[in-house]
Write an enzyme that holds these catalytic residues in place. Structure first.
Site, PDB file in Angstrom:
ATOM      1  N   GLU A  84      23.382 -52.400  34.022  1.00  0.00           N
ATOM      2  CA  GLU A  84      22.715 -51.321  33.300  1.00  0.00           C
ATOM      3  C   GLU A  84      23.690 -50.158  33.378  1.00  0.00           C
ATOM      4  OE1 GLU A  84      19.974 -51.157  31.561  1.00  0.00           O
ATOM      5  OE2 GLU A  84      19.300 -53.202  31.959  1.00  0.00           O
ATOM      6  N   THR A 128      33.213 -48.132  37.854  1.00  0.00           N
ATOM      7  CA  THR A 128      33.298 -46.841  37.175  1.00  0.00           C
ATOM      8  C   THR A 128      33.840 -45.747  38.095  1.00  0.00           C
ATOM      9  OG1 THR A 128      31.887 -45.083  36.291  1.00  0.00           O
ATOM     10  CG2 THR A 128      30.839 -46.585  37.803  1.00  0.00           C
ATOM     11  N   ASP A 129      34.421 -44.721  37.495  1.00  0.00           N
ATOM     12  CA  ASP A 129      34.873 -43.568  38.286  1.00  0.00           C
ATOM     13  C   ASP A 129      33.697 -42.729  38.781  1.00  0.00           C
ATOM     14  OD1 ASP A 129      34.097 -42.424  35.878  1.00  0.00           O
ATOM     15  OD2 ASP A 129      35.975 -41.348  35.529  1.00  0.00           O
ATOM     16  N   GLU A 130      32.492 -42.990  38.245  1.00  0.00           N
ATOM     17  CA  GLU A 130      31.327 -42.172  38.646  1.00  0.00           C
ATOM     18  C   GLU A 130      30.955 -42.381  40.106  1.00  0.00           C
ATOM     19  OE1 GLU A 130      28.044 -41.823  36.028  1.00  0.00           O
ATOM     20  OE2 GLU A 130      29.283 -41.810  34.241  1.00  0.00           O
ATOM     21  N   TYR A 153      22.411 -44.472  38.449  1.00  0.00           N
ATOM     22  CA  TYR A 153      23.399 -45.425  37.925  1.00  0.00           C
ATOM     23  C   TYR A 153      24.618 -45.487  38.834  1.00  0.00           C
ATOM     24  CZ  TYR A 153      27.541 -46.841  35.293  1.00  0.00           C
ATOM     25  OH  TYR A 153      28.729 -47.425  34.922  1.00  0.00           O
ATOM     26  N   LYS A 157      26.138 -48.532  41.160  1.00  0.00           N
ATOM     27  CA  LYS A 157      27.498 -49.085  40.991  1.00  0.00           C
ATOM     28  C   LYS A 157      28.275 -48.943  42.306  1.00  0.00           C
ATOM     29  CE  LYS A 157      29.328 -50.552  37.792  1.00  0.00           C
ATOM     30  NZ  LYS A 157      29.416 -51.933  37.222  1.00  0.00           N
ATOM     31  N   ARG A 284      21.535 -32.389  31.928  1.00  0.00           N
ATOM     32  CA  ARG A 284      21.190 -33.614  32.665  1.00  0.00           C
ATOM     33  C   ARG A 284      21.047 -33.256  34.155  1.00  0.00           C
ATOM     34  NH1 ARG A 284      25.687 -38.235  32.142  1.00  0.00           N
ATOM     35  NH2 ARG A 284      24.478 -38.894  30.344  1.00  0.00           N
ATOM     36  N   GLY A 286      21.613 -33.407  37.969  1.00  0.00           N
ATOM     37  CA  GLY A 286      22.711 -33.996  38.758  1.00  0.00           C
ATOM     38  C   GLY A 286      23.969 -34.240  37.944  1.00  0.00           C
TER      39      GLY A 286
HETATM   40  P1  NAD Z   1      26.702 -52.121  28.178  1.00  0.00           P
HETATM   41  O1  NAD Z   1      25.437 -51.485  28.639  1.00  0.00           O
HETATM   42  O2  NAD Z   1      27.172 -51.860  26.796  1.00  0.00           O
HETATM   43  O3  NAD Z   1      26.574 -53.723  28.325  1.00  0.00           O
HETATM   44  C1  NAD Z   1      26.037 -54.327  29.463  1.00  0.00           C
HETATM   45  C2  NAD Z   1      25.898 -55.821  29.190  1.00  0.00           C
HETATM   46  O4  NAD Z   1      25.377 -56.432  30.384  1.00  0.00           O
HETATM   47  C3  NAD Z   1      24.914 -56.162  28.048  1.00  0.00           C
HETATM   48  O5  NAD Z   1      25.450 -57.159  27.235  1.00  0.00           O
HETATM   49  C4  NAD Z   1      23.680 -56.660  28.791  1.00  0.00           C
HETATM   50  O6  NAD Z   1      22.913 -57.601  28.046  1.00  0.00           O
HETATM   51  C5  NAD Z   1      24.302 -57.303  30.023  1.00  0.00           C
HETATM   52  N1  NAD Z   1      23.349 -57.347  31.146  1.00  0.00           N
HETATM   53  C6  NAD Z   1      22.604 -56.325  31.627  1.00  0.00           C
HETATM   54  N2  NAD Z   1      21.799 -56.760  32.614  1.00  0.00           N
HETATM   55  C7  NAD Z   1      22.076 -58.079  32.796  1.00  0.00           C
HETATM   56  C8  NAD Z   1      21.602 -59.087  33.678  1.00  0.00           C
HETATM   57  N3  NAD Z   1      20.636 -58.806  34.589  1.00  0.00           N
HETATM   58  N4  NAD Z   1      22.111 -60.328  33.588  1.00  0.00           N
HETATM   59  C9  NAD Z   1      23.071 -60.621  32.670  1.00  0.00           C
HETATM   60  N5  NAD Z   1      23.545 -59.721  31.776  1.00  0.00           N
HETATM   61  C10 NAD Z   1      23.060 -58.457  31.856  1.00  0.00           C
HETATM   62  O7  NAD Z   1      27.791 -51.730  29.267  1.00  0.00           O
HETATM   63  P2  NAD Z   1      29.346 -51.373  29.055  1.00  0.00           P
HETATM   64  O8  NAD Z   1      29.448 -49.964  28.659  1.00  0.00           O
HETATM   65  O9  NAD Z   1      29.970 -52.444  28.252  1.00  0.00           O
HETATM   66  O10 NAD Z   1      29.851 -51.471  30.574  1.00  0.00           O
HETATM   67  C11 NAD Z   1      30.303 -52.708  31.106  1.00  0.00           C
HETATM   68  C12 NAD Z   1      30.701 -52.503  32.564  1.00  0.00           C
HETATM   69  O11 NAD Z   1      31.741 -51.532  32.634  1.00  0.00           O
HETATM   70  C13 NAD Z   1      29.567 -51.966  33.430  1.00  0.00           C
HETATM   71  O12 NAD Z   1      29.638 -52.612  34.679  1.00  0.00           O
HETATM   72  C14 NAD Z   1      29.853 -50.485  33.572  1.00  0.00           C
HETATM   73  O13 NAD Z   1      29.370 -49.981  34.793  1.00  0.00           O
HETATM   74  C15 NAD Z   1      31.374 -50.489  33.533  1.00  0.00           C
HETATM   75  N6  NAD Z   1      31.999 -49.268  33.005  1.00  0.00           N
HETATM   76  C16 NAD Z   1      31.605 -48.747  31.814  1.00  0.00           C
HETATM   77  C17 NAD Z   1      32.258 -47.628  31.303  1.00  0.00           C
HETATM   78  C18 NAD Z   1      31.868 -47.009  29.981  1.00  0.00           C
HETATM   79  O14 NAD Z   1      32.348 -45.946  29.656  1.00  0.00           O
HETATM   80  N7  NAD Z   1      31.039 -47.648  29.185  1.00  0.00           N
HETATM   81  C19 NAD Z   1      33.299 -47.031  32.037  1.00  0.00           C
HETATM   82  C20 NAD Z   1      33.661 -47.601  33.269  1.00  0.00           C
HETATM   83  C21 NAD Z   1      33.014 -48.725  33.738  1.00  0.00           C
HETATM   84  O1  DAU Z   2      32.844 -42.385  33.645  1.00  0.00           O
HETATM   85  C1  DAU Z   2      32.478 -43.689  33.336  1.00  0.00           C
HETATM   86  C2  DAU Z   2      31.039 -43.721  32.853  1.00  0.00           C
HETATM   87  O2  DAU Z   2      31.023 -43.114  31.577  1.00  0.00           O
HETATM   88  C3  DAU Z   2      30.474 -45.124  32.796  1.00  0.00           C
HETATM   89  O3  DAU Z   2      30.413 -45.660  34.084  1.00  0.00           O
HETATM   90  C4  DAU Z   2      29.066 -45.118  32.190  1.00  0.00           C
HETATM   91  O4  DAU Z   2      28.597 -46.453  32.038  1.00  0.00           O
HETATM   92  C5  DAU Z   2      29.141 -44.468  30.823  1.00  0.00           C
HETATM   93  O5  DAU Z   2      27.834 -44.368  30.279  1.00  0.00           O
HETATM   94  C6  DAU Z   2      29.762 -43.070  30.931  1.00  0.00           C
HETATM   95  O6  DAU Z   2      28.889 -42.163  31.637  1.00  0.00           O
HETATM   96  P1  DAU Z   2      28.669 -40.649  31.139  1.00  0.00           P
HETATM   97  O7  DAU Z   2      27.381 -40.144  31.670  1.00  0.00           O
HETATM   98  O8  DAU Z   2      29.883 -39.825  31.398  1.00  0.00           O
HETATM   99  O9  DAU Z   2      28.593 -40.923  29.535  1.00  0.00           O
HETATM  100  P2  DAU Z   2      27.621 -40.357  28.397  1.00  0.00           P
HETATM  101  O10 DAU Z   2      28.175 -40.845  27.109  1.00  0.00           O
HETATM  102  O11 DAU Z   2      26.188 -40.587  28.688  1.00  0.00           O
HETATM  103  O12 DAU Z   2      27.880 -38.786  28.494  1.00  0.00           O
HETATM  104  C7  DAU Z   2      29.181 -38.222  28.369  1.00  0.00           C
HETATM  105  C8  DAU Z   2      29.066 -36.721  28.582  1.00  0.00           C
HETATM  106  O13 DAU Z   2      28.361 -36.159  27.469  1.00  0.00           O
HETATM  107  C9  DAU Z   2      28.267 -36.322  29.809  1.00  0.00           C
HETATM  108  O14 DAU Z   2      28.846 -35.165  30.373  1.00  0.00           O
HETATM  109  C10 DAU Z   2      26.882 -36.016  29.280  1.00  0.00           C
HETATM  110  C11 DAU Z   2      27.150 -35.491  27.895  1.00  0.00           C
HETATM  111  N1  DAU Z   2      26.119 -35.774  26.869  1.00  0.00           N
HETATM  112  C12 DAU Z   2      25.703 -37.067  26.722  1.00  0.00           C
HETATM  113  C13 DAU Z   2      24.758 -37.401  25.785  1.00  0.00           C
HETATM  114  C14 DAU Z   2      24.263 -38.823  25.626  1.00  0.00           C
HETATM  115  C15 DAU Z   2      25.652 -34.765  26.051  1.00  0.00           C
HETATM  116  O15 DAU Z   2      26.052 -33.596  26.168  1.00  0.00           O
HETATM  117  N2  DAU Z   2      24.718 -35.092  25.103  1.00  0.00           N
HETATM  118  C16 DAU Z   2      24.236 -36.368  24.941  1.00  0.00           C
HETATM  119  O16 DAU Z   2      23.352 -36.585  24.069  1.00  0.00           O
END
Ligand code: NAD
Ligand code: DAU
Length: 347
Positions: A84, A128-130, A153, A157, A284, A286
């Site tokens: 998630e 993630t860097d978070e 989240y 992680k 948001r 936190g």
């Molecule tokens: P996403 O939410 O787009 O996709 C997640 C996928 O995981 C989906 O296909 C979902 O169906 C599947 N999934 C969720 N719960 C599951 C379960 N219980 N069993 C099997 N499959 C399940 O996520 P994303 O943005 O592609 O991120 C992928 C990975 O990369 C995550 O671990 C996230 O923490 C990490 N990550 C994301 C970002 C980013 O910016 N999106 C940055 C750094 C790391």
């Molecule tokens: O840093 C890596 C992470 O980046 C991943 O691990 C997460 O899965 C990914 O969702 C992302 O997290 P963020 O919280 O940084 O991404 P998001 O796109 O939700 O938000 C980016 C920034 O924009 C954040 O500072 C919140 C802000 N924001 C976000 C939304 C959705 C807004 O200002 N308005 C918005 O509607």
């Protein structure tokens, strides 16, 4: 090599498979995905029918299902994307985050340990860097930065990273971890900042900027992240963590303004009219102030470097969304859910 990818129907996982399955016919890829709201089978349409690609619908939280898939496919490498992933959803309802990100990762580790009793395989954990929390105005996250997660989240992680490292140290499981900054690009679910803003711009809806829009994220094009993971899988040292980032720090408000300019250029809209859609909303809880990655370890050891600049990547992303409004419609309506039930209901 037999490679099992978890979460391969989500944003980064689908980009990873679309890049690597055609490029590597010598490897076979199994996509293990529960198909949650964040997944879209359309993202993988070009892989259907390929000999080196198999899709399995299964849930990581169901340990017996994980064991069954492992017993059938006997992967040599597991790349673990499934999670998630959306911070705001984790604030609204943290339970699925604990289940998938913590319990799901635990189940995967146990299945790997069972399949590879003498440390034969490799589990690559995508994180993630978070997990490092928030930076102030200066400094970068390195692999040595202490964990200090802010949201449900990022706490989930962080817990998953700790489990993965513990299984490496205690049970000798061969593991690697990457901690990456914010990704953007094609196939991202339109709840994250960039695709949400693009979509709202196209529909002339308000652009909700949290707080003053001054929070900073370090943006990386998704294809560059996928190449980084592939490099670590092949050349990274077992037991090690690699930070991955784009050296592209941007304030949220600047990202939104750049999107207004690009959408105006690409569609012929008036930029001033689009900028008027910016709406400051409640911050948001936190909310981490700033993320920025020190990626020198992966650059030095593995020769990885991002290929896309933020300017080229952002334009490419806007064009992709303009050209794929059918994809957006399918993830927002119930259409793809019906497709899942019809096509994958029995799996
Ligand atoms: P996403 O939410 O787009 O996709 C997640 C996928 O995981 C989906 O296909 C979902 O169906 C599947 N999934 C969720 N719960 C599951 C379960 N219980 N069993 C099997 N499959 C399940 O996520 P994303 O943005 O592609 O991120 C992928 C990975 O990369 C995550 O671990 C996230 O923490 C990490 N990550 C994301 C970002 C980013 O910016 N999106 C940055 C750094 C790391
Ligand atoms: O840093 C890596 C992470 O980046 C991943 O691990 C997460 O899965 C990914 O969702 C992302 O997290 P963020 O919280 O940084 O991404 P998001 O796109 O939700 O938000 C980016 C920034 O924009 C954040 O500072 C919140 C802000 N924001 C976000 C939304 C959705 C807004 O200002 N308005 C918005 O509607």
């Amino acid at each position: 090599m037999k490679i099992l990818v978890t979460g391969g129907a989500g944003f980064i996982g689908a980009n990873f498979l679309n890049l690597l399955v055609p490029r590597h016919p010598e490897h076979s890829f199994v996509n293990f995905d529960a198909l949650t709201y964040a997944a879209n089978p359309r993202s993988l349409a070009e892989l259907e029918g390929r000999k080196n690609y198999t899709f399995v619908r299964a849930d990581l939280v169901d340990f017996e299902a994980v064991r069954a898939v492992f017993a059938q496919h006997r992967p040599e490498v597991v790349v673990h994307f499934a999670a998630e992933s959306h911070v705001d959803r984790s604030i609204a309802g943290p339970r699925p985050f604990l289940r998938t990100n913590v319990e799901g990762t635990f189940n995967l580790l146990e299945a790997c340990r069972e399949l590879w009793p003498s440390g034969e395989g490799l589990l690559h954990h995508v994180s993630t860097d978070e997990v490092y929390g928030s930076l102030g105005p200066a400094g970068l996250f390195s692999e040595e930065t202490k964990y200090d997660p802010s949201s449900p989240y990022s706490a989930s992680k962080a817990a998953s990273d700790h489990l993965v490292r513990a299984w490496g140290r205690t049970f000798g499981l061969p593991i690697k971890i990457t901690n990456c900054s914010n990704n953007y690009g094609p196939l991202q679910f339109p709840e994250k900042l960039i695709p949400l803003m693009i979509q709202n711009l196209l529909e002339r809806k308000p652009l909700p900027v949290y707080g003053k829009g001054e929070n900073v994220r370090d943006w990386l094009f998704v294809g560059d992240h996928c190449e980084a993971i592939w490099a670590v899988v092949h050349k990274g040292r077992v037991g090690q963590t690699y930070n991955v980032g784009g050296r592209s720090e941007q304030r949220n408000l600047d990202v939104v303004k750049r999107l207004c300019a690009i959408v105006a250029e690409e569609t012929g809209a008036r930029e001033a009219e689009l900028l008027d859609l910016v709406t400051y909303v409640k911050d948001r809880p936190g909310h981490d102030e700033r993320y920025a990655i020190d990626a020198r370890k992966i650059e030095r050891e593995l020769g990885w470097k991002p290929q896309e600049t933020f300017a080229t990547g952002l334009r490419r992303t806007v064009r992709w969304y303009l050209d794929h409004q059918d994809w957006v419609a399918s993830v927002r309506t119930g259409e793809y859910r019906r497709w899942i039930e019809q096509n994958y209901g029995g799996r």
